[in-house]
Write an enzyme that holds these catalytic residues in place. Structure first.
Site, short mmCIF file in Angstrom:
data_model
loop_
_atom_site.label_atom_id
_atom_site.label_comp_id
_atom_site.label_asym_id
_atom_site.label_seq_id
_atom_site.Cartn_x
_atom_site.Cartn_y
_atom_site.Cartn_z
CG HIS A 31 -1.71 1.31 1.26
ND1 HIS A 31 -3.26 1.88 1.10
CD2 HIS A 31 -1.51 2.92 2.25
CE1 HIS A 31 -2.99 3.08 1.29
NE2 HIS A 31 -2.59 3.23 2.47
CB SER A 85 -1.35 6.51 1.53
OG SER A 85 -1.19 6.10 2.10
#
Length: 204
Positions: free
Chosen positions: A68, A70
């Site tokens: 992930h 971000s």
């Protein structure tokens, strides 16, 4: 001109083999009065590494990971995406060749902060790593493989080297980086960036 420094923090958890890692890159906009962070990129991942033990094989291991990435912001500055990637490790004498390919996990269009990110990051990268005495040299290459005016890519070179003895910092190394291309950071993934960086690495 805006001066930006980047600091990188990496963490891996054991037992062996490792199965979780966390990387954070923070960009300091030091030319502003309050020296705010321009952006921080967060990369937690879970993975499995499989040694390849066939005798006389250049392939040493491969790795499967869910990653992930971000930047923790909202609104127009929000950036995030999720990838599955497969990475292989080859060794030719002291040279390590590390190809990686990834698949972006689809998102609902209304939740997608960066719909065209693969236009700039492509579908994989290739890392060449060479340790020499107390130095390490790393070259990372990335390209979207579009044979047109939409071709985008990046080149990153990293060199770590021993610090002078008078600094007396255990497990620390000098760090030099050159980057040219797209997606150095999430906030500017679609901008062509050229930069030179120096610093101290506490791991490698």
């Amino acid at each position: 001109m805006t001066l930006i420094f980047c600091s990188t923090f990496k963490l891996s958890l054991s037992p062996d083999p490792n199965f979780f890692a966390y990387t954070q890159k923070s960009y300091w906009q030091t030319s502003r009065e309050s020296a705010p962070f321009r952006e921080s990129n967060y990369q937690p991942e879970v993975f499995l590494t499989f040694p390849y033990k066939k005798e006389n094989s250049s392939l040493k291991a491969y790795k499967v990971s869910l990653l992930h990435e971000s930047n923790g912001q909202d609104g127009e500055k929000s950036r995030s995406w999720n990838r599955l990637y497969l990475e292989s490790f080859f060794q030719f004498s002291n040279l390590f060749v590390i190809p990686r390919v990834w698949y972006r996990i689809p998102e609902q269009e209304r939740n997608d902060d960066n719909k065209d990110i693969q236009k700039y990051l492509g579908y994989g990268d290739l890392t060449l790593f060479y340790p020499y005495k107390k130095h390490t040299f790393e070259l990372k290459l990335r390209n979207n493989l579009r044979l047109s005016e939409d071709n985008k890519g990046a080149v990153e070179f990293n060199w770590t080297f021993p610090l002078p003895s008078f600094l007396n910092l255990p497990n620390s190394f000098g760090y030099f980086q050159v980057f040219s291309g797209y997606a150095d950071s999430l906030i500017d993934y679609d901008e062509d960036i050229n930069k030179i960086g120096i610093g101290i690495a506490f791991s490698r």
